[in-house]
Design an enzyme around this catalytic site. Sequence first.
Site, PDB file in Angstrom:
ATOM      1  N   ASP A   1      -0.337  -4.086  -4.156  1.00 16.77           N
ATOM      2  CA  ASP A   1       0.999  -4.037  -4.003  1.00 16.77           C
ATOM      3  C   ASP A   1       1.430  -3.237  -3.339  1.00 16.77           C
ATOM      4  O   ASP A   1       0.358  -2.252  -2.362  1.00 16.77           O
ATOM      5  CB  ASP A   1       0.707  -2.774  -5.488  1.00 16.77           C
ATOM      6  CG  ASP A   1       2.383  -2.845  -5.615  1.00 16.77           C
ATOM      7  OD1 ASP A   1       2.464  -1.772  -5.537  1.00 16.77           O
ATOM      8  OD2 ASP A   1       2.744  -3.510  -6.732  1.00 16.77           O
TER       9      ASP A   1
ATOM     10  N   ASP B 116      10.496  -4.188   2.295  1.00 16.85           N
ATOM     11  CA  ASP B 116      11.519  -4.996   2.544  1.00 16.85           C
ATOM     12  C   ASP B 116      10.392  -6.149   1.056  1.00 16.85           C
ATOM     13  O   ASP B 116      10.373  -6.971   0.888  1.00 16.85           O
ATOM     14  CB  ASP B 116      10.906  -6.467   3.352  1.00 16.85           C
ATOM     15  CG  ASP B 116      11.818  -6.780   3.180  1.00 16.85           C
ATOM     16  OD1 ASP B 116      12.947  -7.227   1.802  1.00 16.85           O
ATOM     17  OD2 ASP B 116      12.150  -8.068   3.882  1.00 16.85           O
TER      18      ASP B 116
END
Length: 283
Positions: A145, A166
């Site tokens: 993650d 991003d």
Amino acid sequence: MNYRHAFHAGNFADVLKHAVLARILDYLGRKDAGYRVIDSHAGIGLYDLAADEALRTGEWHGGVGRIRSARLSPALREWLAPWFAALRAVNGGDDLLLYPGSPAIATALGRLQDRYHFNELHPQDAATLAALYTGDRRVRVGSEDGYVTVRAQLPPRERRGVVVIDPPFEEPGEFDRLTRAVQDAHKRFATGCLMIWYPIKDVAAVDAFLKAAAAVGYPRLVAIEQWVREVGGDGPLSGAGVLVANPPFTLADETEAILPELNRLLAEDEGAGGRVLRLAQDG
């Protein structure tokens, strides 16, 4: 997990995002000391503009393609120079066959003393990214993650560098997760540069995020936004921005000076525009 940037590589949003990143890296490279780039949602690093994904959308024609074919003012050409250098590096010249994502821009502009941690959760894309950097001892590739990466990788050993976040914005609550990431980055690496990309779809949500980020306590915080048509509706993405904490001192003024020209080149209708917001300024 479903988002694939190959469909959108080189579009108008990439032009602004990657040109800003390239300028930040150019600034960091002016000192001999090494720096680290941490990219939490890195993608595959390099995109083939002749691949099926790019051909199906053709978005790059309205972004990097339009910029490459335009007659630019000296000021805009100078502002884009680090990004142009990365384009030439990955293509081996002036032909535009490949488009570099953030990892390829970072390594193209980097030096032997600089280090990179690129993270990509999508397993297939992570494998592609890792294969791209096989043998490059400067690079480490993770697959977790992205927000865990921000917490785990800070502060960097070099104590200078940039964190790039991003996210794909596939799920609700992304701006809340970004706000927590800003807090994590400030807590662990308050003097480092942080760059966050975000889409402009819900203007109220964007404004709330920027207000929350400004409250974190960075002494300098700048948001740079651009939209190629009027924002709103359910169609293709019309606007995007980058939030930069601890930007180079000249970044806001330089970008503000060239943004009207960049807007005109990338505009799709009369609703296009852009702005530079100084959310915090020391001194």
